[in-house]
Write a protein that holds these residues in place. Structure first.
Motif, short mmCIF file in Angstrom:
data_model
loop_
_atom_site.label_atom_id
_atom_site.label_comp_id
_atom_site.label_asym_id
_atom_site.label_seq_id
_atom_site.Cartn_x
_atom_site.Cartn_y
_atom_site.Cartn_z
N MET A 1 -3.69 7.51 6.73
CA MET A 1 -4.34 6.76 5.65
C MET A 1 -3.79 5.33 5.58
O MET A 1 -4.56 4.38 5.43
N LEU A 2 -2.49 5.19 5.69
CA LEU A 2 -1.86 3.86 5.63
C LEU A 2 -2.28 3.00 6.81
O LEU A 2 -2.54 1.80 6.65
N THR A 3 -2.38 3.58 7.98
CA THR A 3 -2.81 2.83 9.16
C THR A 3 -4.24 2.33 9.00
O THR A 3 -4.53 1.15 9.20
N VAL A 4 -5.13 3.22 8.62
CA VAL A 4 -6.54 2.84 8.45
C VAL A 4 -6.68 1.80 7.34
O VAL A 4 -7.35 0.77 7.51
N ALA A 5 -6.04 2.06 6.21
CA ALA A 5 -6.13 1.11 5.08
C ALA A 5 -5.50 -0.23 5.44
O ALA A 5 -6.04 -1.29 5.10
N GLY A 6 -4.37 -0.19 6.12
CA GLY A 6 -3.69 -1.44 6.49
C GLY A 6 -4.54 -2.31 7.40
O GLY A 6 -4.66 -3.52 7.19
N PRO B 1 3.35 13.80 5.25
CA PRO B 1 3.64 12.46 5.79
C PRO B 1 2.65 12.01 6.87
O PRO B 1 2.28 10.84 6.91
N ALA B 2 2.21 12.92 7.73
CA ALA B 2 1.27 12.54 8.79
C ALA B 2 -0.06 12.08 8.21
O ALA B 2 -0.66 11.11 8.71
N VAL B 3 -0.52 12.73 7.16
CA VAL B 3 -1.78 12.34 6.51
C VAL B 3 -1.62 10.97 5.87
O VAL B 3 -2.49 10.10 5.99
N LYS B 4 -0.49 10.76 5.19
CA LYS B 4 -0.25 9.46 4.56
C LYS B 4 -0.16 8.36 5.62
O LYS B 4 -0.65 7.25 5.41
N THR C 1 0.84 -1.20 0.00
CA THR C 1 0.00 0.00 0.00
C THR C 1 0.87 1.25 0.00
O THR C 1 0.61 2.20 -0.75
N ALA C 2 1.91 1.27 0.82
CA ALA C 2 2.81 2.43 0.87
C ALA C 2 3.48 2.63 -0.49
O ALA C 2 3.61 3.77 -0.96
#
Length: 157
Positions: free
Chosen positions: A129-134, A123-126, A112-113
């Motif tokens: 997003m990565l945490t929720v999507a993961g 970076p904080a927004v990504k 995903t990253a």
């Protein structure tokens, strides 16, 4: 260690422990990091001494990181045991798939990253997003895909 903790009933006895020492230790870990950074010269010389080589700063950081992980984990476990002990439907599905998330999260996060490399976001927004999507993708992966493979359901349940 997780298997030994499960067999000995460690998690069931967590409610007997007082959470206060773990909360205070967590705060202590947070407050210790700036002290390590100042005394190790991070603000003058950068962070290289903390990440490479055989230096006292790298040793101190490695010890701090491990102690912080244990202390925060215990604080979160005790908090969850005392305050979040009535799970809703989302938490029930997530807990049912905890092992699947544990074994499959690394490739999901990396893929995903990588797919989002070109996104022009802070970076904080990504990270959010990565945490929720993961979390969402690994739970769905476990619930809809992995547990349907013959023989895998028994292992992952």
């Amino acid at each position: 260690l997780g298997i030994a903790a499960g067999r000995s009933g460690f998690l069931d006895r967590l409610t007997e422990l007082s959470p206060r020492p773990w909360y205070w230790s967590s705060l202590g870990c947070v407050l210790l990091m700036p002290v390590l950074l100042v005394t190790g010269g991070a603000f003058e010389n950068g962070l290289d001494a903390y990440t490479t080589g055989l230096r006292w700063q790298a040793l101190a950081y490695a010890l701090w990181e491990q102690a912080t992980a244990v202390v925060f984990s215990m604080a979160l476990l005790l908090f969850a045991r005392r305050r979040l002990n009535a799970p809703g439907p989302v938490v029930r599905i997530a807990s049912r798939n905890a092992y699947v998330v544990y074994i499959s999260h690394a490739p999901v996060i990396v893929w995903t990253a990588y797919a989002w490399l070109r996104l022009q976001l802070p970076p904080a927004v990504k990270w959010v997003m990565l945490t929720v999507a993961g979390v969402a993708v690994t739970i769905v992966l476990g619930e809809l895909v992995l547990k349907r493979i013959p023989g895998v359901r028994r292992v992952l349940s």
